[in-house]
Design a protein around this motif. Structure first.
Motif, PDB file in Angstrom:
ATOM      1  N   PHE A 187      -2.619   9.908   1.866  1.00  0.00           N
ATOM      2  CA  PHE A 187      -2.429   9.749   3.312  1.00  0.00           C
ATOM      3  C   PHE A 187      -1.899   8.345   3.574  1.00  0.00           C
ATOM      4  O   PHE A 187      -2.563   7.374   3.220  1.00  0.00           O
ATOM      5  CB  PHE A 187      -3.758   9.899   4.055  1.00  0.00           C
ATOM      6  N   ASP A 188      -0.740   8.238   4.206  1.00  0.00           N
ATOM      7  CA  ASP A 188      -0.209   6.909   4.526  1.00  0.00           C
ATOM      8  C   ASP A 188      -0.374   6.630   6.014  1.00  0.00           C
ATOM      9  O   ASP A 188       0.422   7.094   6.827  1.00  0.00           O
ATOM     10  CB  ASP A 188       1.266   6.821   4.134  1.00  0.00           C
ATOM     11  N   GLU A 189      -1.394   5.877   6.357  1.00  0.00           N
ATOM     12  CA  GLU A 189      -1.686   5.555   7.760  1.00  0.00           C
ATOM     13  C   GLU A 189      -1.485   6.764   8.668  1.00  0.00           C
ATOM     14  O   GLU A 189      -0.672   6.739   9.590  1.00  0.00           O
ATOM     15  CB  GLU A 189      -0.791   4.394   8.232  1.00  0.00           C
ATOM     16  N   PRO A 190      -2.259   7.836   8.426  1.00  0.00           N
ATOM     17  CA  PRO A 190      -1.992   9.086   9.136  1.00  0.00           C
ATOM     18  C   PRO A 190      -2.256   9.007  10.636  1.00  0.00           C
ATOM     19  O   PRO A 190      -1.799   9.882  11.369  1.00  0.00           O
ATOM     20  CB  PRO A 190      -2.953  10.080   8.479  1.00  0.00           C
ATOM     21  N   LYS A 215       0.830  -1.210   0.000  1.00  0.00           N
ATOM     22  CA  LYS A 215       0.000   0.000   0.000  1.00  0.00           C
ATOM     23  C   LYS A 215       0.865   1.261   0.000  1.00  0.00           C
ATOM     24  O   LYS A 215       0.662   2.174  -0.806  1.00  0.00           O
ATOM     25  CB  LYS A 215      -0.909   0.009   1.245  1.00  0.00           C
ATOM     26  N   THR A 216       1.829   1.288   0.917  1.00  0.00           N
ATOM     27  CA  THR A 216       2.710   2.447   0.983  1.00  0.00           C
ATOM     28  C   THR A 216       3.445   2.635  -0.335  1.00  0.00           C
ATOM     29  O   THR A 216       3.612   3.766  -0.824  1.00  0.00           O
ATOM     30  CB  THR A 216       3.734   2.267   2.127  1.00  0.00           C
ATOM     31  N   THR A 217       3.866   1.526  -0.910  1.00  0.00           N
ATOM     32  CA  THR A 217       4.612   1.607  -2.167  1.00  0.00           C
ATOM     33  C   THR A 217       3.796   2.296  -3.255  1.00  0.00           C
ATOM     34  O   THR A 217       4.321   3.129  -4.001  1.00  0.00           O
ATOM     35  CB  THR A 217       5.024   0.190  -2.597  1.00  0.00           C
TER      36      THR A 217
HETATM   37 MG   LIG Z   1       2.862   1.127   4.860  1.00  0.00          MG
END
Ligand SMILES: [Mg+2]
Ligand SMILES: Nc1ncnc2c1ncn2[C@@H]1O[C@H](COP(=O)(O)OP(=O)(O)OP(=O)(O)O)[C@@H](O)[C@H]1O
Lengths: 273, 230, 219
Positions: free
Chosen positions: A175-178, A45-47
């Motif tokens: 938004f990455d796991e904000p 996901k982050t990627t």
């Molecule tokens: Mg991640």
């Protein structure tokens, strides 16, 4: 919403050394859409967000933002790797909010927000300050504008980080796991800001989060990630109540059991003051 | 004597070639001074570290000041001090030995700190566990403390060894014929400083590169969890 | 020679020591940043030059460098006075060590800072000067403190190329009076005093920079 997608992945290959994270990856986000990405740790996901933010390059395939190539350029009819100038141009369309906020500790809250508009977008200082103050009001941080990040709680820092990203007026915000690095009692205030953003603006939002309450309220579409592909996508209703895939069900169960307190959608404003 | 061999001034290359043998004799002195100075520093640092760690402030505090004093004053002045003061008290050593003693003293202040840091880095739990097993103090040190401290100490000591190499030319101030002094004298006699001094630079570069490779190699070979003494 | 006379002569040399130390420390600081940043440049010639400078000046001995500048360089057509040779050698030498400190501290800044700057489309030089360096300088201060004292100690070597610093004066009056012990004790004490003052200044600078970089939170 069958308009042109604002962001599009086409057969993207991304690997770290031998570790293939995305393979033949296809994905689209439409203007104004609020998309939530969920899935187990390490599923990529982050990627996906980092590729859009140009923090991570790709090995094959193409990525478009507003129908324009992100990682490539057309030169003499040929497709070549993007130049720095092209990346700088494309980067203006995208904003990102990080898991660990990444505010600049050496600048005041206000300067964190005005620095890029003034020096990157070259808008007049006065206007940038006005813009920053409006955003600080929206995220409820007006009183802290002259403080330094180290003087703020995690939730407050994340709200400033949201204002900082918005000050660049991006077309799409990531938004990455904000809220995953926050103490539970601070999660609410950040999610409130994000809800407000979703309600009041037609900004495109791509959010990696495990907050099901938030997804329920805000998402037009929830995408379940597993091993670098989207195994299931649909409205929050469809995914949360009648998941088709066994892996989705397992994942949702694990989230609910792990953090049932945090998923409750009821919050009061500014709980972490 | 050393400088009686004829140097060939016909070209730069022949000159360089003709002085290389005497430079290497000087280099041998450099290496000897480094090794003796380093060993002396390793030995002298230990009592300093122990006195520094004594729980009585009348002992530990003056030791701390002494360590700081040695660390904060120039090696050259310490060399002169040893060279000119000791003979006043009837202690007459060769210039080489004098310089080596000064090197050992200066660097003992650094090694003392390394010993201290190495011992302090051992978790309190290790001491307590050893005491709980009611091991004798001597055995605690031999079997537990020292083996664990060594892998922490060696890399820092290695860096000081390399520093000592680079400080040995200071001994030329008290007539020690180490490599720089040899080159300087050749320069004085031929009025051609460029070649001998550049060659000395090259020799030092080689020496420090070899020693850092060696130090890194030893460092990598050391097991992180400590080495058994037996 | 009375102690008062002795001290007066030594203080004359002490002034030179302080002056040489200060100038070469400031110049060394400039070299540290120039070459420490240069070693991370996008342009390979800059990288090679910076790396070569750092390796040569760290890999050889200061006294060799000093003699080279003073005795060998004139043969290449550049003659330096003892004062300039001393200052150049000291500052180039300490700058090479400082460059590694600067580089290490910049690389140690959290990568999140670098990524946030990129996401906001900062230019590389703005990222370096406005984001990375202001945070890295705080980390640089303790090792810089050691280097400043190191440089002060190194400055004694300029006496070997006839510059009348503290060590040189001590040698001169020792040869005249043979009052070895008091002369060297006073000399060592003066150096120690200078080291304490310099350490104090560096600690004070560190505190100021810590506050300025926003590290001290209330939280
Ligand atoms: Mg991640
Ligand atoms: N910089 C990197 N170098 C090497 N491998 C990486 C790097 N970043 C990510 N990976 C690998 O890529 C895969 C996907 O990582 P990613 O961070 O996108 O997962 P994620 O879905 O965001 O997980 P999480 O929920 O833990 O944040 C993982 O296997 C990870 O180990």
């Amino acid at each position: 919403m069958k308009q042109k997608p604002i962001a599009r992945f086409e057969k993207v290959l991304k690997k770290f050394g031998d570790n293939v994270v995305l393979n033949e990856f296809d994905f689209e986000v439409y203007p104004g859409e609020k998309v939530v990405l969920m899935g187990p740790s390490g599923s990529g996901k982050t990627t996906v967000l980092r590729i859009l933010m140009t923090l991570e390059d790709i090995q094959d395939g193409v990525v478009y933002i507003e129908e324009e190539l992100l990682w490539h350029e057309q030169k003499h009819g040929k497709r070549v790797a993007a130049s720095n100038a092209h990346l700088r141009k494309m980067r203006k369309k995208v904003g990102m909010v990080f898991q660990l906020f990444n505010l600049f500790p050496n600048m005041s809250v206000l300067r964190n927000i005005t620095e890029a508009p003034i020096h990157v977008l070259k808008i007049p200082r006065k206007e940038a300050i006005k813009r920053a103050e409006d955003l600080l009001e929206m995220v409820g941080m007006t009183a802290q504008k002259n403080m330094h990040p180290a003087q703020l709680s995690g939730g407050q820092q994340q709200r400033v980080a949201i204002a900082r990203a918005l000050a660049m007026r991006p077309k799409i915000i990531l938004f990455d796991e904000p809220t995953s690095a926050l103490d539970p009692e601070m999660v609410g205030s950040v999610l409130d800001v994000m809800r407000k953003l979703a309600d009041e603006h037609d900004l495109t939002m791509l959010v990696v989060t495990h907050e099901m309450g938030f997804a329920q309220d805000v998402a037009d579409r929830v995408c379940m990630f597993d091993h670098g592909r989207i195994i299931e996508a649909g409205t929050p209703q469809e995914i949360f109540t009648t998941p088709k895939e066994e892996r989705t069900r397992q994942f949702l169960n694990s989230v609910i059991n792990r953090e049932d307190t945090v998923t409750a959608p009821t919050v009061q404003p500014d709980r972490d003051k | 004597m050393l400088f009686n061999i004829p140097w060939n001034l016909s070209s730069n290359w022949t000159f360089a070639w003709s002085i290389l043998p005497i430079l290497l004799i000087g280099l041998e002195v450099t290496i000897k001074a480094t090794i003796f100075g380093f060993l002396l520093a390793l030995i002298l640092g230990l009592p300093l570290a122990l006195l520094r760690a004594v729980p009585f402030r009348i002992i530990s505090w003056p030791t701390a000041v002494l360590i700081e004093f040695i660390r904060d004053t120039p090696l050259l002045v310490q060399v002169y001090f040893v060279y000119y003061v000791l003979p006043d008290y009837g202690l007459i050593f060769s210039a080489f030995l004098t310089g080596t003693i000064a090197l050992g003293i200066q660097y003992s202040a650094y090694t003392a700190e390394v010993y201290r840091a190495g011992l302090e880095a051992i978790p309190q739990g290790q001491w307590e566990a050893a005491k709980a097993l009611s091991l004798q103090t001597r055995r605690i040190y031999r079997d537990i403390v020292i083996p664990q401290a060594i892998p922490r100490i060696v890399p820092a000591m290695g860096n000081y060894l390399i520093s000592i190499i680079k400080d040995t030319p200071i001994l030329s101030a008290v007539t020690v014929l180490e490599v720089l002094n040899v080159a300087k004298i050749i320069g004085d006699r031929t009025f051609r400083y460029l070649i001998p001094l550049s060659m000395v630079g090259g020799l030092f570069l080689i020496l420090t590169v070899i020693s850092s490779v060696l130090v890194r190699y030893i460092e990598r070979r050391l097991p992180k969890e400590g080495i058994p003494l037996k | 020679m009375t102690y008062t006379q002795m001290i007066l002569v030594l203080l004359n040399g002490f002034k030179v020591t302080v002056w040489v130390t200060l100038i070469s420390t400031v110049m060394g600081g400039i070299f540290s940043f120039a070459f420490g940043i240069g070693k991370m440049s996008r342009f390979w010639p800059v990288r090679i030059i910076s790396d070569g400078y750092i390796e040569i000046f760290r890999g050889t001995s200061l006294l060799v460098q000093l003699f080279w500048l003073f005795y060998a360089l004139p043969l290449l057509g550049v003659s330096l006075s003892p004062m300039s040779a001393g200052i150049w050698a000291l500052s180039l030498n300490i700058g090479a060590y400082g460059a590694e400190v600067v580089r290490g501290a910049i690389l140690a800044v959290d990568t999140g800072q670098y990524e946030a700057a990129k996401a906001l489309n900062f230019t590389p030089s703005r990222t370096l000067w406005k984001v990375l360096i202001p945070q890295a300088v705080v980390e640089m201060m303790p090792p810089f403190g050691n280097l400043v004292v190191q440089n002060m100690k190194d400055s004694a070597l300029v006496s070997l190329i006839t510059l009348s610093d503290l060590t040189f004066k001590a040698q001169t009056i020792r040869n005249e009076t043979l009052q070895t012990v008091p002369i060297y004790v006073i000399t060592l004490l003066l150096y120690f005093l200078l080291a304490l003052v310099l350490t104090g200044i560096m600690k004070w600078l560190e505190r100021i920079l810590t506050t300025a970089s926003g590290r001290e939170g209330v939280r």
